[in-house]
Write a protein that holds these residues in place. Structure first.
Motif, PDB file in Angstrom:
ATOM      1  N   GLY A  39       0.824  -1.203   0.000  1.00 19.05           N
ATOM      2  CA  GLY A  39       0.000   0.000   0.000  1.00 19.05           C
ATOM      3  C   GLY A  39       0.854   1.247   0.000  1.00 19.05           C
ATOM      4  N   SER A  40       0.280   2.340   0.446  1.00 16.40           N
ATOM      5  CA  SER A  40       0.981   3.625   0.484  1.00 16.40           C
ATOM      6  C   SER A  40       1.884   3.687   1.709  1.00 16.40           C
ATOM      7  CB  SER A  40      -0.009   4.787   0.514  1.00 16.40           C
ATOM      8  OG  SER A  40      -0.828   4.780  -0.643  1.00 16.40           O
ATOM      9  N   LYS A 327       5.354  -3.162   2.669  1.00 15.53           N
ATOM     10  CA  LYS A 327       5.745  -2.545   3.936  1.00 15.53           C
ATOM     11  C   LYS A 327       5.533  -3.521   5.081  1.00 15.53           C
ATOM     12  CE  LYS A 327       1.288  -0.125   4.097  1.00 15.53           C
ATOM     13  NZ  LYS A 327       0.625   1.192   4.222  1.00 15.53           N
ATOM     14  N   VAL A 328       6.308  -3.304   6.146  1.00 15.87           N
ATOM     15  CA  VAL A 328       6.298  -4.183   7.304  1.00 15.87           C
ATOM     16  C   VAL A 328       6.330  -3.305   8.551  1.00 15.87           C
ATOM     17  CG1 VAL A 328       8.824  -4.347   7.429  1.00 15.87           C
ATOM     18  CG2 VAL A 328       7.421  -6.231   8.291  1.00 15.87           C
ATOM     19  N   PRO A 329       5.724  -3.748   9.661  1.00 11.63           N
ATOM     20  CA  PRO A 329       5.807  -2.954  10.891  1.00 11.63           C
ATOM     21  C   PRO A 329       7.255  -2.776  11.350  1.00 11.63           C
ATOM     22  CG  PRO A 329       4.061  -4.602  11.063  1.00 11.63           C
ATOM     23  CD  PRO A 329       4.814  -4.911   9.803  1.00 11.63           C
ATOM     24  N   SER A 330       7.604  -1.568  11.752  1.00 14.30           N
ATOM     25  CA  SER A 330       8.967  -1.311  12.219  1.00 14.30           C
ATOM     26  C   SER A 330       9.306  -2.127  13.452  1.00 14.30           C
ATOM     27  CB  SER A 330       9.129   0.181  12.536  1.00 14.30           C
ATOM     28  OG  SER A 330       8.942   0.961  11.378  1.00 14.30           O
ATOM     29  N   SER A 331       8.290  -2.499  14.232  1.00 14.03           N
ATOM     30  CA  SER A 331       8.531  -3.276  15.450  1.00 14.03           C
ATOM     31  C   SER A 331       8.987  -4.705  15.158  1.00 14.03           C
ATOM     32  CB  SER A 331       7.264  -3.313  16.299  1.00 14.03           C
ATOM     33  OG  SER A 331       6.168  -3.796  15.544  1.00 14.03           O
ATOM     34  N   ALA A 332       8.894  -5.153  13.893  1.00 12.08           N
ATOM     35  CA  ALA A 332       9.346  -6.501  13.553  1.00 12.08           C
ATOM     36  C   ALA A 332      10.819  -6.540  13.161  1.00 12.08           C
ATOM     37  CB  ALA A 332       8.497  -7.059  12.408  1.00 12.08           C
ATOM     38  N   LEU A 333      11.439  -5.387  12.977  1.00 15.55           N
ATOM     39  CA  LEU A 333      12.809  -5.330  12.467  1.00 15.55           C
ATOM     40  C   LEU A 333      13.823  -5.430  13.599  1.00 15.55           C
ATOM     41  CD1 LEU A 333      12.258  -2.373   9.984  1.00 15.55           C
ATOM     42  CD2 LEU A 333      12.582  -4.772   9.358  1.00 15.55           C
ATOM     43  N   PHE A 334      14.939  -6.058  13.317  1.00 11.45           N
ATOM     44  CA  PHE A 334      16.087  -6.085  14.220  1.00 11.45           C
ATOM     45  C   PHE A 334      17.352  -6.197  13.377  1.00 11.45           C
ATOM     46  CE2 PHE A 334      14.743 -10.463  13.640  1.00 11.45           C
ATOM     47  CZ  PHE A 334      15.929 -11.161  13.460  1.00 11.45           C
ATOM     48  N   ARG A 335      18.458  -5.849  13.993  1.00 15.12           N
ATOM     49  CA  ARG A 335      19.736  -5.880  13.281  1.00 15.12           C
ATOM     50  C   ARG A 335      20.366  -7.260  13.386  1.00 15.12           C
ATOM     51  NH1 ARG A 335      20.700  -1.877   9.775  1.00 15.12           N
ATOM     52  NH2 ARG A 335      22.955  -2.008  10.138  1.00 15.12           N
ATOM     53  N   ARG A 336      20.885  -7.740  12.274  1.00 16.05           N
ATOM     54  CA  ARG A 336      21.685  -8.975  12.244  1.00 16.05           C
ATOM     55  C   ARG A 336      22.950  -8.642  11.461  1.00 16.05           C
ATOM     56  NH1 ARG A 336      19.571 -15.054  11.524  1.00 16.05           N
ATOM     57  NH2 ARG A 336      19.146 -14.600  13.736  1.00 16.05           N
ATOM     58  N   GLY A 337      24.011  -8.368  12.203  1.00 16.51           N
ATOM     59  CA  GLY A 337      25.232  -7.909  11.560  1.00 16.51           C
ATOM     60  C   GLY A 337      25.040  -6.501  11.047  1.00 16.51           C
ATOM     61  N   GLU A 338      25.324  -6.302   9.779  1.00 15.33           N
ATOM     62  CA  GLU A 338      25.178  -4.995   9.154  1.00 15.33           C
ATOM     63  C   GLU A 338      23.856  -4.844   8.416  1.00 15.33           C
ATOM     64  OE1 GLU A 338      27.281  -2.485   9.476  1.00 15.33           O
ATOM     65  OE2 GLU A 338      28.497  -3.729  10.808  1.00 15.33           O
ATOM     66  N   GLY A 358      13.928   0.198   2.103  1.00  7.64           N
ATOM     67  CA  GLY A 358      14.029   1.479   1.420  1.00  7.64           C
ATOM     68  C   GLY A 358      14.082   2.585   2.456  1.00  7.64           C
ATOM     69  N   ARG A 359      12.916   3.103   2.836  1.00  8.74           N
ATOM     70  CA  ARG A 359      12.809   4.145   3.856  1.00  8.74           C
ATOM     71  C   ARG A 359      12.152   3.561   5.101  1.00  8.74           C
ATOM     72  NH1 ARG A 359      13.267   9.761   2.562  1.00  8.74           N
ATOM     73  NH2 ARG A 359      14.196   9.969   0.500  1.00  8.74           N
ATOM     74  N   ARG A 360      12.465   4.156   6.250  1.00  5.75           N
ATOM     75  CA  ARG A 360      11.854   3.753   7.515  1.00  5.75           C
ATOM     76  C   ARG A 360      11.064   4.901   8.098  1.00  5.75           C
ATOM     77  NH1 ARG A 360      15.807   1.930  11.781  1.00  5.75           N
ATOM     78  NH2 ARG A 360      13.859   1.346  12.800  1.00  5.75           N
ATOM     79  N   GLU A 364       6.107   2.061  10.264  1.00  9.58           N
ATOM     80  CA  GLU A 364       6.274   1.118   9.165  1.00  9.58           C
ATOM     81  C   GLU A 364       7.586   1.371   8.441  1.00  9.58           C
ATOM     82  OE1 GLU A 364       1.732   0.256   7.659  1.00  9.58           O
ATOM     83  OE2 GLU A 364       2.697   2.091   6.990  1.00  9.58           O
ATOM     84  N   ALA A 365       8.013   0.349   7.693  1.00 14.36           N
ATOM     85  CA  ALA A 365       9.230   0.463   6.896  1.00 14.36           C
ATOM     86  C   ALA A 365       8.949  -0.080   5.501  1.00 14.36           C
ATOM     87  CB  ALA A 365      10.382  -0.305   7.534  1.00 14.36           C
ATOM     88  N   GLU A 366       9.574   0.517   4.513  1.00 15.29           N
ATOM     89  CA  GLU A 366       9.427   0.094   3.123  1.00 15.29           C
ATOM     90  C   GLU A 366      10.410  -1.050   2.849  1.00 15.29           C
ATOM     91  OE1 GLU A 366       9.987   1.993  -1.370  1.00 15.29           O
ATOM     92  OE2 GLU A 366      10.696   3.054   0.423  1.00 15.29           O
ATOM     93  N   VAL A 367       9.890  -2.173   2.346  1.00 14.86           N
ATOM     94  CA  VAL A 367      10.704  -3.356   2.075  1.00 14.86           C
ATOM     95  C   VAL A 367      10.976  -3.434   0.576  1.00 14.86           C
ATOM     96  CG1 VAL A 367      10.883  -5.877   2.234  1.00 14.86           C
ATOM     97  CG2 VAL A 367       9.731  -4.572   4.042  1.00 14.86           C
ATOM     98  N   VAL A 368      12.246  -3.417   0.216  1.00 13.27           N
ATOM     99  CA  VAL A 368      12.635  -3.509  -1.191  1.00 13.27           C
ATOM    100  C   VAL A 368      12.817  -4.959  -1.610  1.00 13.27           C
ATOM    101  CG1 VAL A 368      14.400  -2.846  -2.885  1.00 13.27           C
ATOM    102  CG2 VAL A 368      13.714  -1.231  -1.094  1.00 13.27           C
ATOM    103  N   GLN A 369      13.327  -5.793  -0.711  1.00 14.98           N
ATOM    104  CA  GLN A 369      13.614  -7.192  -1.056  1.00 14.98           C
ATOM    105  C   GLN A 369      13.574  -8.043   0.208  1.00 14.98           C
ATOM    106  OE1 GLN A 369      17.355  -7.661  -3.025  1.00 14.98           O
ATOM    107  NE2 GLN A 369      17.174  -9.866  -3.286  1.00 14.98           N
TER     108      GLN A 369
END
Length: 396
Positions: A39-40, A327-338, A358-360, A364-369
């Motif tokens: 979505g948007s 797009k995915v909720p920002s609360s689902a993201l975490f860092r793994r290495g770089e 893409g952008r955060r 929400e965050a934009e998922v490119v891949q």
């Protein structure tokens, strides 16, 4: 009968053994799940701010003397030239050189301010004429599909902003002319000498409303003492101070939403990012460099009639927007290495997966891949969630 008893004993033993095994097996980790959507997407800068009257004027005492009680109250309408207050000037024994020099300096400063205001009016008129010509060309080219419609919209916005700048410049010129008249009259009065009982009327330089009465009671006041504040409560802007790192992403014309002020959300547009920053101490005691962003309210006046000067609001400035993105909720993201990663729910187990963003934004965050719409991800994963662990999910 004997074989039946044996079968029952065997079944009981199997049940007890199964219960023991199940007791020692690791239990599924309860997790919250959220879907990956399409979505948007908007990236915003969210900060609190306050409203203020765009053009305000502080009426000051043009002479030292005894001020009569001011009968006006905050909210009262005034018209240009209306008497706001009355002063009975002090009667000095003589006009000394220092007093005359101060009055001359005030007159010179007022004339210089009037000259600057006249220059600002001419500059604003030229900018408005140029922006109108640009908009006329871009509108014609956009109609023939030679130019993106977004460019025509930006030029239309430039016309609106320049028109407001011209209005503000004319207001400043009117105020400066009034200051010159007051300063010249004060110098003339001082030269002639004040006569006992002579009253000096202080008149409104502009039409508007009384915002504040700074000196209500009767009493002696010195030269330049602030008495009232005038302005137009219908001409409001929103001032938001943001971190300088966020200000680099904001540009004039960006859309904004005004929220959490006690009414329905309002639409706004960034007019100016001030060029100079300042230091502010945060609630945690950390020094921050921040800069003011000025936002014009573009929603109809009927929607924000109750909004007044110096009201607290929350502003959400849109610095990036795209349609039809994963797009995915920002609360689902975490860092793994770089890289960034998420836990995907697959066949009752958590599966760690690296993703490219893409952008955060804040939520929400934009998922490119790395993810597809419809997949379920674990939000706020705890330390118990690891790659391959069994999970018991519940949708949020």
């Amino acid at each position: 009968m004997v074989w039946i008893k044996r079968v029952l004993v065997i079944l009981a033993a199997v049940a007890v053994l199964a219960a023991v095994v199940m007791a020692f097996l690791p239990q599924p980790v309860p997790v919250d799940l959220a879907p990956v959507t399409r979505g948007s997407f908007e990236q915003t800068v969210d900060e609190d701010g306050k409203t203020r009257v765009r053009e305000r004027y502080v009426v000051a005492a043009p002479l030292a003397g005894r001020l009569q009680r001011i009968v006006l109250e905050a909210g009262d309408p005034v018209r240009a030239g209306q008497v706001l207050a009355t002063i009975v000037p002090s009667a000095p024994a003589l006009l000394d050189a220092r007093t005359e020099q101060e009055l001359r300096a005030r007159l010179g400063a007022a004339e210089a301010a009037r000259a600057r205001a006249a220059t600002a009016v001419a500059s604003a008129q030229a900018a408005l004429s140029q922006s109108r010509a640009d908009y006329a060309r871009s509108r014609e080219l956009a109609a023939q599909n030679f130019l993106p419609r977004s460019q025509a919209e930006r030029d239309a916005l430039a016309v609106e902003l320049n028109a407001r700048e011209l209005e503000a410049a004319r207001f400043q010129l009117q105020v400066a002319a009034h200051e010159v008249a007051q300063a010249r009259a004060a110098l003339s009065q001082a030269r002639q000498g004040a006569m006992p009982g002579v009253r000096w009327d202080i008149r409104a330089p502009v039409a508007g409303r009384v915002l504040k009465v700074l000196h209500e009671s009767e009493g002696d006041v010195p030269l330049g003492e602030p008495l009232l504040e005038l302005g137009d409560p219908a001409d409001l802007e929103v001032v938001v101070d943001v971190l300088t790192t966020d200000a680099l992403q904001i540009k004039p014309g960006d859309p904004a939403r005004i929220e959490r002020y006690g009414g329905a959300p309002l639409q706004g547009r960034v007019r100016l990012v001030e060029p100079s920053a300042f230091t502010k101490i945060s609630a945690l005691g950390v020094e921050e460099q921040r800069v003011n962003v000025l936002i014009d309210i573009v929603s109809p006046r009927a929607q924000w009639q109750a909004l007044g000067d110096n009201y607290r609001v929350d502003a959400r400035i849109v610095v990036y927007r795209r349609d039809d993105v994963v797009k995915v909720p920002s609360s689902a993201l975490f860092r793994r290495g770089e890289q960034w990663a998420v836990f995907v729910a697959a066949d009752g187990r958590a599966q760690a997966r690296r993703v490219r963003l893409g952008r955060r934004g804040g939520l929400e965050a934009e998922v490119v891949q790395g993810l597809a719409p419809g997949e379920q991800v674990i939000v706020y994963p705890s330390d118990a969630v690891k790659d391959g662990v069994r999970i018991a999910g519940r949708e949020t």
